[in-house]
Scaffold this motif. Structure first.
Motif, PDB file in Angstrom:
ATOM      1  N   SER A 165     -28.801 -52.939  -1.358  1.00 42.99           N
ATOM      2  CA  SER A 165     -28.346 -53.256  -2.710  1.00 42.99           C
ATOM      3  C   SER A 165     -29.329 -52.847  -3.797  1.00 42.99           C
ATOM      4  O   SER A 165     -29.042 -53.040  -4.978  1.00 42.99           O
ATOM      5  CB  SER A 165     -28.063 -54.764  -2.823  1.00 42.99           C
ATOM      6  N   GLU A 166     -30.470 -52.309  -3.426  1.00 50.28           N
ATOM      7  CA  GLU A 166     -31.453 -51.912  -4.424  1.00 50.28           C
ATOM      8  C   GLU A 166     -31.741 -50.417  -4.311  1.00 50.28           C
ATOM      9  O   GLU A 166     -31.625 -49.823  -3.238  1.00 50.28           O
ATOM     10  CB  GLU A 166     -32.755 -52.700  -4.232  1.00 50.28           C
ATOM     11  N   ALA A 212     -27.817 -48.399  -3.600  1.00 49.44           N
ATOM     12  CA  ALA A 212     -26.933 -49.473  -4.079  1.00 49.44           C
ATOM     13  C   ALA A 212     -25.451 -49.088  -4.025  1.00 49.44           C
ATOM     14  O   ALA A 212     -24.612 -49.924  -3.683  1.00 49.44           O
ATOM     15  CB  ALA A 212     -27.337 -49.883  -5.494  1.00 49.44           C
TER      16      ALA A 212
END
Length: 211
Positions: free
Chosen positions: A97-98, A102
């Motif tokens: 998610s980073e 993402a």
């Protein structure tokens, strides 16, 4: 039971096109249990079944419950050389998610989780009043159309097939144990197949318009 191809000068509202070959047919109401097929390619066009709306609603609720377990419960457990790791689908998606990965997390959660849940919710919204003999709720036609258009992008079944292929390759490298989320996904695929077997698109559209 098959339709006869439509003669000219028919009301367009009474016509339906075969989704496979585009042949036009005159739609008719059929008794429960009978099927109408395309006279050109044999595709099933109308297949009303007794209490089909209630069955679709029940399977949709079941699918949503199974999806919750499939997201948060452990999906796989991998052990090798004294190392042990357990993961869930939500945990895997959040791991990406980073940064520039993402979009991958968004795609996983959207196509594997969000779209199937949306389709279940849209079918419940569309069919709940119809199953109870009441008029369709506002925007029911839009919700059902979105549910049908999003079907090719709801990839829960593809996810299970891909996982099965990956497990074959991982089996020789590490000890792999299947978690409850994996089995929840397998049952979910069966529930989706049963739900789809009770869905007659023309019957639903006809009920929305008549109600």
């Amino acid at each position: 039971m098959s339709f006869q191809t439509s003669p000219p000068k028919l009301d367009p509202a009474q016509l339906m096109a075969c989704p496979q070959c585009d042949a036009l047919h005159q739609a008719e109401h059929l008794p429960d249990g009978q099927r109408a097929r395309c006279v050109r390619c044999g595709t099933i066009l109308i297949s009303p079944r007794e209490r089909s709306f209630l069955h679709v609603i029940a399977f949709s609720f079941t699918g949503m419950i199974l999806m919750i377990g499939a997201i948060f419960f452990p999906f796989l457990e991998i052990s090798t050389r004294g190392l042990h790791h357990e993961s869930s689908i939500f945990g895997v998606a959040m791991a990406f998610s980073e940064g520039w990965l993402a979009p991958l997390a968004f795609a996983v959660l959207s196509m594997i989780v969000a779209l199937p849940v949306f389709r279940f919710a849209a079918l419940i919204y569309t069919l709940w009043p119809l199953a109870n003999g009441k008029p369709a709720w506002p925007h029911a036609a839009t919700m059902f159309r979105l549910a049908e258009e999003s079907q090719p992008w709801a990839m829960a079944e593809i996810f299970i097939i891909g996982t099965a292929v990956a497990l074959v390759k991982l089996a020789g490298l590490a000890k792999v144990s299947l978690g409850p989320a994996f089995w929840a996904f397998c049952v979910l695929i069966i529930v989706i197949a049963l739900k789809d077997s009770f869905v007659s698109k023309w019957t639903i559209w006809d009920a929305i318009e008549r109600k």
